[in-house]
Design a protein around this motif. Sequence first.
Motif, short mmCIF file in Angstrom:
data_model
loop_
_atom_site.label_atom_id
_atom_site.label_comp_id
_atom_site.label_asym_id
_atom_site.label_seq_id
_atom_site.Cartn_x
_atom_site.Cartn_y
_atom_site.Cartn_z
N GLY A 114 0.80 -1.22 0.00
CA GLY A 114 0.00 0.00 0.00
C GLY A 114 0.82 1.26 0.00
N GLY A 115 2.11 1.16 0.35
CA GLY A 115 3.00 2.31 0.27
C GLY A 115 3.52 2.48 -1.15
N ASP A 162 -0.71 5.75 4.15
CA ASP A 162 -1.84 6.56 4.62
C ASP A 162 -1.88 7.93 3.96
OD1 ASP A 162 0.38 7.62 5.86
OD2 ASP A 162 -0.43 7.52 7.90
N THR A 163 -1.04 8.17 2.95
CA THR A 163 -1.10 9.42 2.20
C THR A 163 -2.45 9.49 1.49
OG1 THR A 163 1.28 9.41 1.85
CG2 THR A 163 -0.02 10.78 0.37
N GLN A 170 -3.91 4.31 -6.85
CA GLN A 170 -3.91 2.85 -7.03
C GLN A 170 -5.18 2.39 -7.73
OE1 GLN A 170 -3.16 0.85 -3.29
NE2 GLN A 170 -1.65 2.37 -2.68
N ALA A 171 -6.33 2.89 -7.28
CA ALA A 171 -7.61 2.48 -7.87
C ALA A 171 -7.69 2.89 -9.33
CB ALA A 171 -8.76 3.08 -7.07
N TYR A 172 -7.19 4.06 -9.65
CA TYR A 172 -7.21 4.54 -11.04
C TYR A 172 -6.35 3.64 -11.92
CZ TYR A 172 -7.73 8.11 -14.70
OH TYR A 172 -8.07 8.79 -15.85
N CYS A 173 -5.16 3.27 -11.43
CA CYS A 173 -4.26 2.40 -12.19
C CYS A 173 -4.88 1.03 -12.41
CB CYS A 173 -2.92 2.26 -11.47
SG CYS A 173 -1.92 3.75 -11.46
N VAL A 203 0.53 13.00 -4.90
CA VAL A 203 1.16 12.03 -4.01
C VAL A 203 2.58 12.47 -3.65
CG1 VAL A 203 2.09 9.68 -3.88
CG2 VAL A 203 -0.23 10.06 -4.74
N ILE A 204 3.32 12.95 -4.65
CA ILE A 204 4.73 13.29 -4.44
C ILE A 204 4.88 14.66 -3.79
CG2 ILE A 204 6.93 13.73 -5.61
CD1 ILE A 204 5.97 11.78 -7.80
N GLY A 205 4.05 15.62 -4.17
CA GLY A 205 4.14 16.98 -3.65
C GLY A 205 4.01 18.01 -4.75
N ALA A 206 2.77 18.42 -5.06
CA ALA A 206 2.51 19.29 -6.20
C ALA A 206 2.82 20.75 -5.88
CB ALA A 206 1.06 19.16 -6.63
N ARG A 207 3.21 21.49 -6.91
CA ARG A 207 3.31 22.94 -6.79
C ARG A 207 1.92 23.50 -6.48
NH1 ARG A 207 8.00 24.86 -9.36
NH2 ARG A 207 9.05 23.32 -10.69
#
Length: 282
Positions: A114-115, A162-163, A170-173, A203-207
């Motif tokens: 899940g991570g 838990d992000t 994941q669901a979209y993929c 997920v990563i950190g958007a502008r």
Amino acid sequence: MIEECKPAQTASPLMRFSTEWLPERDRLDIWREEFARRVVRLEVAQLDDTPLLYDASFQTCGDVSVGAGDVSAISCTRSREMVSDGNGDIVMLIPLSGLIQAEQGMVEETIAPGGCLVRRSSEVGTTRSHAGQFLTLNLPVERLTERVADIDRLGMTVVPRDTEVLPLLQAYCRALCAPDATLRAPANINVVADHLLDLASLVIGARRDAWHLARGGGLRAARRLSAEAAIRRNAADPGYRIAHLASELNASESYVRKLLAEGGSVFPPFCCKHGWSLCVPS
């Protein structure tokens, strides 16, 4: 061996690779040379004596690709020879079951189911995967740079399970790689690629500016997919109500109704003797 699957008339090609199609005696050598080195550009090795299993489907949407499948315990190394190909894509690896241990330079990380492991293809590194299911995303660094703040910091990063947005990604993929996925309709491909980049950036950190656009684009689309999937899962339960759906999505009932309306659906869906069915008005 690679097979082109066209399960639906509107679907773009879904590429599948399975070691079960290879002769058992030569399976490891063929898989290592023909798929691992040439297709995914990795040095691979088995980690135990169990029969080799690698069964995965891959969908390319423009310059974004998604993979989903099952794998036995293996190690994958992006060696110095491999990084000389100039590929600088950002790779997101999500174990759905089984642990992943990753090494890059002096850094070691463990990723639980899940991570998500985020790393750059331009960096030498190794992952060791327990047997299980996985998702992978390959994202062009140039397009992700437009969305992610300080992307140069991404050598190897672990995103906790838990992000908030990670389960939606994941669901979209998974929906994209499903055999009958309408997401793969040719008219949808460019939009799907943008949605995946939106979700990955969140997920990563958007502008800041990309964050607002992504919440109205990929995030909203992923929530709508999740809402429709929840209705289908509960189709046999006549007692299923929009309050249950809103609680599952952690959203208000009015928000859920708007989401469904955007996709041409309504709640409550029409009722048949076996329960609810998702209704798309004409």
